[in-house]
Write a protein that holds these residues in place. Structure first.
Motif, PDB file in Angstrom:
ATOM      1  N   UNK B 173     -23.069 -16.755  28.560  1.00  0.00           N
ATOM      2  CA  UNK B 173     -21.657 -16.437  28.320  1.00  0.00           C
ATOM      3  C   UNK B 173     -20.777 -17.008  29.431  1.00  0.00           C
ATOM      4  N   UNK B 174     -19.495 -17.161  29.117  1.00  0.00           N
ATOM      5  CA  UNK B 174     -18.518 -17.568  30.120  1.00  0.00           C
ATOM      6  C   UNK B 174     -17.609 -16.398  30.470  1.00  0.00           C
ATOM      7  N   UNK B 175     -17.061 -16.457  31.663  1.00  0.00           N
ATOM      8  CA  UNK B 175     -15.988 -15.512  31.984  1.00  0.00           C
ATOM      9  C   UNK B 175     -14.721 -16.025  31.320  1.00  0.00           C
ATOM     10  N   UNK B 176     -14.086 -15.183  30.516  1.00  0.00           N
ATOM     11  CA  UNK B 176     -12.868 -15.636  29.848  1.00  0.00           C
ATOM     12  C   UNK B 176     -11.658 -14.818  30.261  1.00  0.00           C
ATOM     13  N   UNK B 177     -11.823 -13.926  31.222  1.00  0.00           N
ATOM     14  CA  UNK B 177     -10.688 -13.161  31.709  1.00  0.00           C
ATOM     15  C   UNK B 177     -11.098 -12.251  32.835  1.00  0.00           C
ATOM     16  N   UNK B 178     -10.135 -11.723  33.499  1.00  0.00           N
ATOM     17  CA  UNK B 178     -10.357 -10.853  34.647  1.00  0.00           C
ATOM     18  C   UNK B 178      -9.218  -9.845  34.674  1.00  0.00           C
TER      19      UNK B 178
END
Lengths: 370, 370
Positions: B173-178
């Motif tokens: 998976x990718x980080x798509x927000x924080x």
């Protein structure tokens, strides 16, 4: 120029070309909404000035309930009415905060259902004050450190209800609102599997709420009613032959793993909260009134106590008896009826009820929202 | 006609007469807002059709970040920009739900900070899927049961971060927000008072976060750093000479009472969450990129590893080393930089970084919102 554009990016850019004119339309609408929101806020500030002159309360539950009902009724779609209400709740919360941020005490810690209930009732533009106990929620609100308190009324997992009911009996506060939050039961064991499980434990209420599901999936495993779902979770953590039905919160506390979530028969199982405050909301057009009553313990006493409701055509929506811990009476009856205490039908019914009852306490009338 | 109108009711009625014209204005504005919201929703549905043709994702974090930034920048007041963003987050959430309700997995149980983080990022018109562990959040999202997962990254109370960092190393998976949620520390004891307290215990990080307050209020009481704030709370529950600094959640778990809330020096102490998903957001104009790097453990290796960032004028906003549990390397470095991986400045810097590093994993680029 962007570098590193691969095939996925190319598709995105093609899509973006088609989306651009639509997004420009959305941006234009957003600009209008933004303008209207701030116009609304300026008028709300005027409302605040008028209220300040007469010391009227910043938060008027009946008015907010009317606005929420009105937008839901007039909503042409395609937006869902419930989603429109969520948006308008935040709109009112933000406008109200320009007068003053309402402070709301709740049963902490932060990040619990009770805090969610605060935001669900008041929107996010409030000061939410975490209290260590239900007693402190009442104290903070009675002392004026908070404008309102939010307390659990019925909670199949945590049994908080008794303390709330006791404190409602004693408090000088009124109920000024009611709301509920969905709650799910899970079937849990220490291992996360059902191998070797001989008993499924839970509070009797939770077992009842899940019996359809249990009959279907585990008809041959014994069910044992225990003191609370939390106790069931504790037992399951120590005994691999026990499965517990409880909220995930209790399961996590005891390190259980979920075998199956959402096992309650009614997917709409909810925890009820009461909003308490020094404010007594006026009629909103669709209200509920809560009372505590007591009568001497003799045959037919309850029946005749409630006769005035039927006579005046007032519907009773909830009736719960509760053994008294204090005072003269063996039972207190917690009663909800349809309508506001100032309503034409309700006022004479309450007057007669008061006359009949050995003990009578009006907890409050407030907008019906459940 | 209403019965039972006392003096308080009379004042309310007088105020209501003055408020009536203002409320009518508000109602008229609300009708316009309602109309615009539904017009917006219809265009959003067209956007959905275009996206469906090209299999484009329903949720585009970069687009939503742009809308939220835009309304905050253009907001003329009197509404606060943050409140306007809360409203528009719900507007976008509701419109998006007409295409499809996005499913978001989070570290359960319901009613936790993680669930709040879900709503803070996606609005309320989502399916929030409670998972029993951080591992399950990743699994559910990787398997497609959820579109996104929300996991804690840094949490001074509960130490969940390590597991998240390990899983980020392995996931597809990718980080798509924080995003972040405010967290408060409280000083707590079993009694709720400080009489007889000889030591104040907490995790070293929490003690550091509260040292100004402690120096001012309890300069003469020893401070002892323990393994976690939870451990401090447990100690305080068993030893009346110990006070704990911890979140109220830990305090409640161990039956402590709050001596003083909000004792951290920085009132903006927050828990950070990452949003993970299969989606890779495009550039939003103000982005952040997260990486994991490793180098052989020799003098100057880290310094030269990071040289490309300086050369290309890319700011590093976070650098954390973490002892490796698996694999060839002694340490992994978790690095956040300003900008999107596709940005002109960033792309060549990343290419050079990748060449320098013995291990390189791009976790994702996503809108900067903290």
């Amino acid at each position: 120029m962007r570098r590193g554009a691969g095939p996925a990016t190319v598709i995105t850019i093609m899509t973006d070309d088609k989306l651009k004119p639509l997004r420009e339309q959305i941006d234009a609408i957003d600009a209008q909404i933004l303008d209207l929101l701030n116009r609304r806020a300026r008028i709300a500030q005027e409302v605040g000035h008028v209220k300040a002159e007469t010391n009227a309360p910043v938060f008027r539950p009946e008015r907010e309930a009317q606005v929420l009902r009105s937008v839901a009724e007039r909503n042409p779609g395609p937006l869902l009415a419930a989603d429109v209400q969520t948006i308008f709740r935040e709109v009112m919360s933000s406008c109200r905060a320009l007068e003053r941020r309402v402070t709301v005490a709740f049963l902490g810690p932060q990040g619990t259902f009770s805090e969610q209930a605060v935001f669900q009732q008041f929107g996010h533009a409030v000061e939410a004050l975490a209290c260590a106990s239900i007693d402190e929620v009442f104290r903070a609100t009675e002392a004026g450190s908070a404008d309102f308190g939010v307390v659990p009324m019925e909670n199949s997992n945590e049994g908080a209800v008794n303390r709330t009911l006791d404190l409602l009996l004693q408090t000088t506060l009124s109920i000024s609102g009611e709301l509920s939050i969905p709650v799910h039961h899970s079937l849990m064991t220490a291992s996360g599997a059902m191998d070797g499980v001989q008993r499924i434990c839970a509070h009797s209420q939770a077992l009842a709420q899940c019996q359809g599901w249990l009959n279907q999936h585990y008809p041959n495993i014994d069910r044992l009613a225990v003191a609370s779902n939390g106790e069931a979770a504790r037992m399951a953590s120590q005994d691999p032959s026990v499965a517990a039905i409880a909220g995930e919160f209790a399961g996590q506390r005891y390190g259980l793993r979920v075998v199956q979530g959402h096992v309650q028969d009614d997917p709409h199982n909810r925890t009820r909260f009461a909003v308490v405050g020094r404010l007594q909301p006026g009629p909103s057009g669709k209200d509920q009134t809560s009372l505590i009553l007591a009568v001497p313990n003799r045959a037919g006493a309850v029946h005749s106590l409630l006769a005035p409701l039927a006579q005046h055509g007032v519907s009773m929506t909830r009736f719960e008896s509760r053994p008294a811990r204090l005072g003269t009476w063996e039972y207190y009856f917690y009663v909800d009826i349809e309508g506001h205490a100032l309503d034409d039908k309700v006022a004479p019914a309450l007057a007669a009820l008061k006359e009949n009852a050995a003990f009578y306490k009006l907890l409050g009338s407030y907008p019906f929202t459940l």
